[in-house]
Design a protein around this motif. Sequence first.
Motif, PDB file in Angstrom:
ATOM      1  N   ILE A 165      51.291  77.638  -4.979  1.00  0.00           N
ATOM      2  CA  ILE A 165      52.392  77.944  -5.847  1.00  0.00           C
ATOM      3  C   ILE A 165      52.263  78.945  -7.160  1.00  0.00           C
ATOM      4  O   ILE A 165      50.842  78.966  -7.820  1.00  0.00           O
ATOM      5  CB  ILE A 165      53.416  77.040  -6.740  1.00  0.00           C
ATOM      6  N   ASN A 166      52.698  79.982  -7.062  1.00  0.00           N
ATOM      7  CA  ASN A 166      52.936  81.237  -8.044  1.00  0.00           C
ATOM      8  C   ASN A 166      54.309  80.282  -9.168  1.00  0.00           C
ATOM      9  O   ASN A 166      54.975  80.423  -8.502  1.00  0.00           O
ATOM     10  CB  ASN A 166      53.057  82.004  -8.164  1.00  0.00           C
ATOM     11  N   ILE A 228      59.619  74.854  -3.023  1.00  0.00           N
ATOM     12  CA  ILE A 228      60.289  75.244  -2.041  1.00  0.00           C
ATOM     13  C   ILE A 228      60.269  76.822  -1.161  1.00  0.00           C
ATOM     14  O   ILE A 228      60.324  76.708  -0.053  1.00  0.00           O
ATOM     15  CB  ILE A 228      62.163  75.284  -2.459  1.00  0.00           C
ATOM     16  N   ASP A 229      60.233  77.147  -2.317  1.00  0.00           N
ATOM     17  CA  ASP A 229      59.749  78.829  -2.056  1.00  0.00           C
ATOM     18  C   ASP A 229      58.757  79.310  -0.848  1.00  0.00           C
ATOM     19  O   ASP A 229      58.824  80.010  -0.256  1.00  0.00           O
ATOM     20  CB  ASP A 229      59.438  79.750  -3.107  1.00  0.00           C
ATOM     21  N   LYS A 230      57.911  78.315  -1.874  1.00  0.00           N
ATOM     22  CA  LYS A 230      56.470  78.825  -0.137  1.00  0.00           C
ATOM     23  C   LYS A 230      56.932  78.344   1.195  1.00  0.00           C
ATOM     24  O   LYS A 230      56.851  78.831   2.102  1.00  0.00           O
ATOM     25  CB  LYS A 230      55.777  78.072  -0.741  1.00  0.00           C
ATOM     26  N   LEU A 231      58.118  77.132   1.249  1.00  0.00           N
ATOM     27  CA  LEU A 231      58.090  76.684   2.670  1.00  0.00           C
ATOM     28  C   LEU A 231      59.818  77.694   3.140  1.00  0.00           C
ATOM     29  O   LEU A 231      59.774  77.709   4.650  1.00  0.00           O
ATOM     30  CB  LEU A 231      59.199  75.588   2.671  1.00  0.00           C
ATOM     31  N   LYS A 232      59.519  78.421   2.808  1.00  0.00           N
ATOM     32  CA  LYS A 232      60.898  79.429   2.939  1.00  0.00           C
ATOM     33  C   LYS A 232      59.713  80.514   4.422  1.00  0.00           C
ATOM     34  O   LYS A 232      61.360  80.782   5.072  1.00  0.00           O
ATOM     35  CB  LYS A 232      61.359  80.653   2.272  1.00  0.00           C
ATOM     36  N   SER A 233      58.433  80.385   3.936  1.00  0.00           N
ATOM     37  CA  SER A 233      58.496  81.123   4.579  1.00  0.00           C
ATOM     38  C   SER A 233      57.828  81.195   6.269  1.00  0.00           C
ATOM     39  O   SER A 233      57.743  80.308   6.388  1.00  0.00           O
ATOM     40  CB  SER A 233      56.761  81.102   4.438  1.00  0.00           C
TER      41      SER A 233
END
Length: 323
Positions: A165-166, A228-233
């Motif tokens: 994650i970032n 969650i942001d990563k899972l949006k991809s």
Amino acid sequence: MKEKPKKIRKTKRKSLKILLLLVIILIAFIGYKGLKAYFKLQNATQGEVIHSSMRNQELKDTQPFSILFLGIENYATKGQGGRTDSIILVTVNPKDNTIQKMSIPRDTYVEIPDQKRKSKINGAYNSGLQSTVNTVENFLHVPIDYYVTVDFGGFKNIVDEVGGINVDVPFDFWQYTDTKPRYKVYFKKGNQHLNGTEALAYARMRKRDPRGDFGREERQQQAMLAIIDKLKSPKTLFKIDKYASVFSKNVTTNMSLSEGLFLFNDMKETNPKNITTLKLDGKDDYIDRIYYYMPDQTSVTAITSSLRSHLELDKSPANSNSK
């Protein structure tokens, strides 16, 4: 009009067939992985049943609801008992797509009804999940509809599975890992990419944070939102079965799979401007040389009012237990 040569027509038909075949294979591949993910996620959604003393009927689809997120620290006890290292209460109003969230410091001095004593709120989990639910309801006078527990020992596995994650590191600091042998991880102010071990160290540091628990809680929320942001991809579709496998081993909830997916989609689309963060004011204190965070009653009352309003609960907690 001159007819196109048969060779060109055959080539186009062949290309179209290949394209159609690729589309069919892609759909089948995603469908297969989706089916595998469904059965794996079923394990995550078969958590303990909880009961709210402040709800006497089932929630309707458009009715506001609450979720209690708990980060469980039980690796020291080999999965038995443990404490809540992180407590985050979230209320969601589907009608206007708004969210309110607050962190309850783990050292907050509260009444633990099931233990018939006052102590740190993170100790309520020693008597079970329902005890933590009862304690939060008793403290803030709002119903707990759903819960999500995350095993902090498995948190790093989740981060690794999504490719790291970032995060935006707020200041320079270091923290020991929980691995053996332990080693220091150095964090520099600014954007930084973290793997699972580093992310866990980042989320757990407290002693070197000038804001103590509050600073740590913000970093924990930051890490959750980064996942969650990563899972949006769109790439999620191709690894959904792997993600599901990791999540099912480290996450438990009383939400159904459909409710969880609905919530994830809602949170994914929520405008950051529609998310309100509530802060619990209080002061540091010691009782018998043990540290506690003493909540300010005025702050507790204001937070209760805000949360109940967001949940569209009009009656004051003193007047009724069913809302």
